[in-house]
Design an enzyme around this catalytic site. Structure first.
Site, PDB file in Angstrom:
ATOM      1  N   GLU A   1     -10.075 -11.218  -7.455  1.00 25.80           N
ATOM      2  CA  GLU A   1      -9.087 -10.063  -7.737  1.00 25.80           C
ATOM      3  C   GLU A   1      -7.619  -9.912  -7.940  1.00 25.80           C
ATOM      4  O   GLU A   1      -7.339  -9.252  -9.115  1.00 25.80           O
ATOM      5  CB  GLU A   1      -8.245  -9.921  -6.386  1.00 25.80           C
ATOM      6  CG  GLU A   1      -9.223  -9.600  -4.693  1.00 25.80           C
ATOM      7  CD  GLU A   1      -8.964  -9.261  -3.534  1.00 25.80           C
ATOM      8  OE1 GLU A   1      -9.709  -9.202  -2.243  1.00 25.80           O
ATOM      9  OE2 GLU A   1      -7.619  -9.478  -3.619  1.00 25.80           O
TER      10      GLU A   1
ATOM     11  N   LYS B   1       0.513  -1.722   0.472  1.00 24.52           N
ATOM     12  CA  LYS B   1      -0.269   0.304  -0.012  1.00 24.52           C
ATOM     13  C   LYS B   1       0.859   1.036   0.251  1.00 24.52           C
ATOM     14  O   LYS B   1       2.055   1.182   0.542  1.00 24.52           O
ATOM     15  CB  LYS B   1      -0.991   0.369   1.012  1.00 24.52           C
ATOM     16  CG  LYS B   1      -2.431  -0.804   1.237  1.00 24.52           C
ATOM     17  CD  LYS B   1      -2.730  -0.874   2.289  1.00 24.52           C
ATOM     18  CE  LYS B   1      -3.919  -2.794   2.568  1.00 24.52           C
ATOM     19  NZ  LYS B   1      -4.779  -2.195   3.510  1.00 24.52           N
TER      20      LYS B   1
ATOM     21  N   HIS C   1      -2.153  -5.491   1.608  1.00 24.92           N
ATOM     22  CA  HIS C   1      -3.685  -6.205   1.366  1.00 24.92           C
ATOM     23  C   HIS C   1      -3.385  -7.950   1.225  1.00 24.92           C
ATOM     24  O   HIS C   1      -2.477  -8.121  -0.531  1.00 24.92           O
ATOM     25  CB  HIS C   1      -4.092  -5.011   0.729  1.00 24.92           C
ATOM     26  CG  HIS C   1      -5.466  -6.237  -0.314  1.00 24.92           C
ATOM     27  ND1 HIS C   1      -6.359  -6.613   0.828  1.00 24.92           N
ATOM     28  CD2 HIS C   1      -5.923  -7.155  -1.221  1.00 24.92           C
ATOM     29  CE1 HIS C   1      -7.321  -7.397  -0.205  1.00 24.92           C
ATOM     30  NE2 HIS C   1      -6.877  -7.740  -1.114  1.00 24.92           N
TER      31      HIS C   1
ATOM     32  N   ASN D   1      -1.818   0.433   6.692  1.00 27.23           N
ATOM     33  CA  ASN D   1      -1.643  -1.414   7.568  1.00 27.23           C
ATOM     34  C   ASN D   1      -0.564  -1.705   6.373  1.00 27.23           C
ATOM     35  O   ASN D   1      -0.169  -3.241   6.163  1.00 27.23           O
ATOM     36  CB  ASN D   1      -2.680  -1.704   7.861  1.00 27.23           C
ATOM     37  CG  ASN D   1      -3.851  -2.345   6.709  1.00 27.23           C
ATOM     38  OD1 ASN D   1      -3.370  -1.603   5.996  1.00 27.23           O
ATOM     39  ND2 ASN D   1      -4.766  -3.283   6.825  1.00 27.23           N
TER      40      ASN D   1
ATOM     41  N   TYR E   1     -11.974  -2.178  -4.133  1.00 26.23           N
ATOM     42  CA  TYR E   1     -12.931  -2.424  -3.044  1.00 26.23           C
ATOM     43  C   TYR E   1     -14.611  -2.182  -2.718  1.00 26.23           C
ATOM     44  O   TYR E   1     -14.922  -1.789  -1.406  1.00 26.23           O
ATOM     45  CB  TYR E   1     -12.218  -1.397  -1.447  1.00 26.23           C
ATOM     46  CG  TYR E   1     -10.623  -1.594  -1.657  1.00 26.23           C
ATOM     47  CD1 TYR E   1     -10.619  -2.823  -0.481  1.00 26.23           C
ATOM     48  CD2 TYR E   1      -9.865  -0.950  -1.993  1.00 26.23           C
ATOM     49  CE1 TYR E   1      -9.360  -3.447  -0.125  1.00 26.23           C
ATOM     50  CE2 TYR E   1      -8.237  -1.238  -0.835  1.00 26.23           C
ATOM     51  CZ  TYR E   1      -8.324  -2.731  -0.650  1.00 26.23           C
ATOM     52  OH  TYR E   1      -6.853  -2.772   0.058  1.00 26.23           O
TER      53      TYR E   1
END
Ligand code: CMP
Length: 140
Positions: A128, A11, A117, A114, A51
């Site tokens: 995905e 990320k 993913h 965080n 998302y």
């Protein structure tokens, strides 16, 4: 246990801090192999589509804003039990709950920033992966 594939995303908080190599080292050291990889900057539409399952959640708009705030590294990881192995190496979603030695414990800033993913099931992994990569980009 079967060899499977999962989608991993590094990320913007991690690309910004120049720690993608440290994160990939943890994944590879756990026996996962990068079989596809690209660094991109998502548009709002791309982040919203990826998302989409979280569209009704209170954090959705912030999540999309964060995921479009800088470059990300999308990768397909392959290995025995790859979905679960990746999630184990990532640690809990909230770094405050993550086990010692996990990516999120060592590098995540907070529950939003965080660092990584990872797909949460084999079924979602397949969906995905096809959202992020063409078959021809899965090069082994
Ligand atoms: P990820 O695995 O990418 O899936 C959805 C993301 O939403 C999650 O990691 C978190 O980074 C982010 N998020 C932000 N707030 C929350 C929250 N309260 N609960 C779960 N996920 C959250």
């Amino acid at each position: 246990m079967a060899v499977e594939r999962t989608l991993s995303i590094i990320k913007p908080d991690a690309t910004e801090r120049n720690i993608t190599g440290k994160i990939i080292d943890k994944l590879e050291s756990a026996g996962l192999r990068v079989v596809a990889q690209k660094r991109v900057r998502w548009s709002q539409a791309e982040a919203e589509a990826f998302y989409g399952v979280h569209r009704e959640r209170p954090f959705f708009n912030d999540l999309v804003a964060f995921m479009t705030s800088g470059p990300i590294v999308m990768q397909v990881l392959e290995g025995e039990n790859a979905v679960a192995t990746n999630r184990e190496v990532m640690g809990a979603t909230n770094p405050a709950d993550a086990a010692a030695g996990t990516i999120r414990k060592e590098y995540a800033v907070n529950i939003e920033a965080n660092s990584v993913h990872g797909s949460d099931s084999a079924e979602n992994a397949a969906a995905e992966i096809s959202m992020c990569f063409a078959d021809s980009e899965l090069v082994g």
